[in-house]
Design a protein around this motif. Sequence first.
Motif, PDB file in Angstrom:
ATOM      1  N   MET B 404      15.125 -17.206   0.922  1.00  0.00           N
ATOM      2  CA  MET B 404      13.723 -17.092   1.349  1.00  0.00           C
ATOM      3  C   MET B 404      12.825 -18.021   0.540  1.00  0.00           C
ATOM      4  O   MET B 404      11.869 -18.581   1.060  1.00  0.00           O
ATOM      5  CB  MET B 404      13.258 -15.637   1.228  1.00  0.00           C
ATOM      6  CG  MET B 404      13.932 -14.723   2.237  1.00  0.00           C
ATOM      7  SD  MET B 404      13.365 -13.008   2.111  1.00  0.00           S
ATOM      8  CE  MET B 404      11.826 -13.069   3.045  1.00  0.00           C
ATOM      9  N   TRP B 405      13.114 -18.173  -0.744  1.00  0.00           N
ATOM     10  CA  TRP B 405      12.298 -19.083  -1.556  1.00  0.00           C
ATOM     11  C   TRP B 405      12.391 -20.513  -1.015  1.00  0.00           C
ATOM     12  O   TRP B 405      11.449 -21.281  -1.086  1.00  0.00           O
ATOM     13  CB  TRP B 405      12.782 -19.087  -3.015  1.00  0.00           C
ATOM     14  CG  TRP B 405      12.339 -17.910  -3.807  1.00  0.00           C
ATOM     15  CD1 TRP B 405      11.385 -16.992  -3.465  1.00  0.00           C
ATOM     16  CD2 TRP B 405      12.832 -17.504  -5.094  1.00  0.00           C
ATOM     17  NE1 TRP B 405      11.263 -16.048  -4.459  1.00  0.00           N
ATOM     18  CE2 TRP B 405      12.123 -16.330  -5.470  1.00  0.00           C
ATOM     19  CE3 TRP B 405      13.779 -18.012  -5.970  1.00  0.00           C
ATOM     20  CZ2 TRP B 405      12.347 -15.670  -6.676  1.00  0.00           C
ATOM     21  CZ3 TRP B 405      14.003 -17.347  -7.172  1.00  0.00           C
ATOM     22  CH2 TRP B 405      13.296 -16.193  -7.525  1.00  0.00           C
ATOM     23  N   MET B 408      11.903 -23.357   4.775  1.00  0.00           N
ATOM     24  CA  MET B 408      10.750 -24.193   5.096  1.00  0.00           C
ATOM     25  C   MET B 408      10.558 -24.277   6.599  1.00  0.00           C
ATOM     26  O   MET B 408      11.512 -24.265   7.365  1.00  0.00           O
ATOM     27  CB  MET B 408      10.946 -25.588   4.520  1.00  0.00           C
ATOM     28  CG  MET B 408      11.047 -25.562   3.007  1.00  0.00           C
ATOM     29  SD  MET B 408      10.210 -26.931   2.246  1.00  0.00           S
ATOM     30  CE  MET B 408      11.403 -28.191   2.428  1.00  0.00           C
ATOM     31  N   ASN B 409       9.294 -24.389   6.997  1.00  0.00           N
ATOM     32  CA  ASN B 409       8.975 -24.559   8.413  1.00  0.00           C
ATOM     33  C   ASN B 409       9.200 -26.003   8.820  1.00  0.00           C
ATOM     34  O   ASN B 409       9.359 -26.882   7.976  1.00  0.00           O
ATOM     35  CB  ASN B 409       7.518 -24.186   8.656  1.00  0.00           C
ATOM     36  CG  ASN B 409       7.248 -22.754   8.256  1.00  0.00           C
ATOM     37  OD1 ASN B 409       8.077 -21.876   8.504  1.00  0.00           O
ATOM     38  ND2 ASN B 409       6.117 -22.537   7.600  1.00  0.00           N
ATOM     39  N   SER B 413       6.193 -26.938   5.466  1.00  0.00           N
ATOM     40  CA  SER B 413       5.551 -25.935   4.615  1.00  0.00           C
ATOM     41  C   SER B 413       6.532 -24.794   4.353  1.00  0.00           C
ATOM     42  O   SER B 413       7.564 -24.681   5.008  1.00  0.00           O
ATOM     43  CB  SER B 413       4.300 -25.413   5.312  1.00  0.00           C
ATOM     44  OG  SER B 413       4.652 -24.907   6.582  1.00  0.00           O
ATOM     45  N   LEU B 414       6.191 -23.956   3.372  1.00  0.00           N
ATOM     46  CA  LEU B 414       7.077 -22.850   3.012  1.00  0.00           C
ATOM     47  C   LEU B 414       6.951 -21.717   4.022  1.00  0.00           C
ATOM     48  O   LEU B 414       5.847 -21.407   4.475  1.00  0.00           O
ATOM     49  CB  LEU B 414       6.700 -22.315   1.626  1.00  0.00           C
ATOM     50  CG  LEU B 414       6.893 -23.288   0.464  1.00  0.00           C
ATOM     51  CD1 LEU B 414       6.241 -22.725  -0.797  1.00  0.00           C
ATOM     52  CD2 LEU B 414       8.371 -23.541   0.223  1.00  0.00           C
ATOM     53  N   THR B 415       8.085 -21.094   4.352  1.00  0.00           N
ATOM     54  CA  THR B 415       8.042 -20.030   5.340  1.00  0.00           C
ATOM     55  C   THR B 415       7.491 -18.734   4.760  1.00  0.00           C
ATOM     56  O   THR B 415       6.764 -18.005   5.421  1.00  0.00           O
ATOM     57  CB  THR B 415       9.458 -19.763   5.888  1.00  0.00           C
ATOM     58  OG1 THR B 415      10.020 -21.012   6.266  1.00  0.00           O
ATOM     59  CG2 THR B 415       9.423 -18.834   7.097  1.00  0.00           C
ATOM     60  N   TYR B 416       7.843 -18.431   3.503  1.00  0.00           N
ATOM     61  CA  TYR B 416       7.473 -17.126   2.950  1.00  0.00           C
ATOM     62  C   TYR B 416       6.606 -17.263   1.704  1.00  0.00           C
ATOM     63  O   TYR B 416       6.841 -18.129   0.869  1.00  0.00           O
ATOM     64  CB  TYR B 416       8.721 -16.336   2.565  1.00  0.00           C
ATOM     65  CG  TYR B 416       9.661 -16.110   3.718  1.00  0.00           C
ATOM     66  CD1 TYR B 416       9.367 -15.149   4.686  1.00  0.00           C
ATOM     67  CD2 TYR B 416      10.824 -16.860   3.838  1.00  0.00           C
ATOM     68  CE1 TYR B 416      10.225 -14.954   5.759  1.00  0.00           C
ATOM     69  CE2 TYR B 416      11.683 -16.664   4.904  1.00  0.00           C
ATOM     70  CZ  TYR B 416      11.380 -15.704   5.873  1.00  0.00           C
ATOM     71  OH  TYR B 416      12.226 -15.518   6.919  1.00  0.00           O
ATOM     72  N   THR B 417       5.656 -16.340   1.562  1.00  0.00           N
ATOM     73  CA  THR B 417       4.925 -16.249   0.304  1.00  0.00           C
ATOM     74  C   THR B 417       5.843 -15.580  -0.714  1.00  0.00           C
ATOM     75  O   THR B 417       6.853 -14.969  -0.360  1.00  0.00           O
ATOM     76  CB  THR B 417       3.671 -15.369   0.447  1.00  0.00           C
ATOM     77  OG1 THR B 417       4.092 -14.056   0.815  1.00  0.00           O
ATOM     78  CG2 THR B 417       2.732 -15.921   1.503  1.00  0.00           C
TER      79      THR B 417
END
Lengths: 285, 470
Positions: B404-405, B408-409, B413-417
Amino acid sequence: MLEKKPVLFMLLATAAILVGTIITMAMPFLWVNTDADRIETVTPYTPIQQEGRDIYIREGCNNCHTQTVRPLVAEVLRYGDYSKSGEFVYDRPFLWGSRRTGPDLARLGGKYPDAWHYKHMESPRSMVPQTNMPDYPWLNDTALDPESIRNKMETLGFPYTEEQIKELNGKTEMDAMVAYLQKLGSDIPWRKVAETTIVGDLTNPFPGDASAIAAGKDVYSSNCAACHGDNLEGMIGPALTDMGMEDADLYQVIHSGIPDGGMPGFSNLGSTKLWQLVNFINAEK
Amino acid sequence: MENPSYNTDIVRSFVTWSLVWGLVAVLVGVIVSFQMINPDLNFGPYLTFGRLRPIHTNAGIYGWGVGTIFATFLYMVQRLCKQPLWSDKLAKFQLWFFNATIIASAVTLLLGYTTSKEYHEMEWPIDIMVVILWVVFAVNIIMTIINRKEEQMYISLWYMMAALIGVAILYLVNAAAVPASLFKSYSAYAGTNDANVHWWFGHNAVAMALTAPPLAMFYYFLPKSTGVPIYSHRLSIIAFWSLIFMYLWTGAHHLLWTPVPDWVQTLAMAFSIMLIAPSWGSVINGYLSMNGQWHQMKENYLVKFLILGITFYGLQTLQGPMQSIRSFSAFIHYTDWVPAHIHMGTMGWVSMISYACIYYLVTRISGRDLYSVPLANLHFWLALVGQLLWTVPLWVAGVLQAGMWNAMNEDGSLTYTFMETMVEMYPFWWARGIAGVIFMIGVLIFIYNIYMTVRKKESAPSTATAEGRA
Ligand code: HEM
């Protein structure tokens, strides 16, 4: 033969242990923290920052937080520029940590306004409901002891002024902690360098789209509510209702933030989520 | 054969105290694991996660681990040398000073006096106590060896001597600091240097405290338990020298991708992979010693603990080198994968071996049969299940969070906060908390069994020739 000579055996064992030790532990001192990796803009901690750091150590924050960003794509996106050796020359001890139960803090300085930290340290769950970070309200209750801090600065050999020591009077451990957190990782001007410019023209790809608005609400809850309130009513940041901003301007603000005003930039959310946010906020008018 | 002038009282006392600190370590472990699930369980300022976690790790390593090392080394050295302990007085002093050091550590850590360096958190006055303690111990062991009646030094003595020297060097170098006051000091090294020195210490604490001593114990107590000698003395000697030579190069595998110089990281990576050979030298030696004896896995509870222990050592020394590869480290470093690696080592390897040794030597010293073999078997299963329920879910959790870290989309950009990845950990942390309770019940049964063995009044003198057979 060795099986009968304990003293000789122990000498040889010591020698075996020392080879790897000298090469990989002692030799790096020839390169690390020398002119080879020195960074001009990196400065020692001020008295209040150093005291904050010592409190960070005392409370064992390093058991949940790391302080090094590795040069990996996702990591730089999430936390900021990767860490350089020269940034740590004044760190005794190092605080890189080994487990990220909470996020990395190496680039924390300047990310949030002071007010955010005061509130978060006192009660993390009031801002991030599902966090497991403990509350640290008692840091507000203890006053700093200027003389012991002076002694620490002397021990470390860091420069300080009488002014700085005097200013410690009346300050609390919480003030010191926040001062330290705001210094982290900001000795190099990475935020300026990392500022991304928006390419292409800014037209809302899904104006008024209900599903985009619903998605925007979720993005808002996890990224913005802590500062702008659950219902956009404002808290650390201003209320976001009735702003009357054009979509494109709003996009710009969220993307790049207002660094001097304490509003972080959210370019790393990516354009889809940013537009969802814009639609959500402007639908709340 | 038992020489009546051997000092067994001191062994008994060290066993008692290592059991006490072992229980404390597990109990505090359970507490901190629930604090991670519910932060309301933090009672500041003293009982917060940040202060309790080091008490858990230090009670485990220095209280339970080193306490057992003291007990078993003092037991083994007298028998392997056919020579009573060099000084009973020194050993007595060592016992009380050991407990004083552990108590002082626990109290100062609760008060927040800490250096923050993992497994070396105690501040400088306690460092001095640790050094005195270790010197007293080392002198006693080494003098006994020098005065020995048995000319040949068995492989266990080799590992013991290496551990004595290794720990001394590591601890002294890493402890170097400038005191600012009685309970506050600043490391003598700064930043990247400090990190590199520290993980040179950290990884070799694993080598010299959590590998060499349990190997010394394994090589002694396995043949004692099965009644047949170790498969190959020569193999154990080759494995010994390559192990102690290679370990010291590998500290920086804890620091891959950090600002530590690249060549140090690369050496660490290479030597970590080479370490598989000497590590598995001992594993294979252990397995081959069981040739023709495998039926004892069913009949002899001691063998179960020992063989499962060496098996987890084998898995540990495959997983460790894997974690030392840059690309793999990039993924799992900083996640719960690593604590799971640690606990396969501490709960699966070090503790399993220690349990077997303590069962064996307590029955031997007291001259009695174990109070209850069924309870020992139950303890075995609780320790095994507790450990697996701890480690397996947390490996999954580590991979999940790492994934999860890194997600990426399409737009880069990152998928998860961070929080979206962190809340996924809660179910796994529940599993771990429950696993800890299971393991702790096992420890309580173990202590009860030992207590009943030494306590019971009308002692039936031991019937079995080789203890553990039942
Ligand atoms: C060939 C043998 C081994 C190698 C190469 C190895 C390698 C590693 C590596 C690379 C890490 C760091 C992982 C990370 O942070 O990303 C680690 C952590 C650790 N290992 Fe091992 N391991 C080995 C055997 C063992 C054994 C036998 C134990 C015994 C208990 C053990 C205990 C630990 C501990 C306590 C840590 C945690 C350090 C921390 O707090 O971060 N390891 N190991």
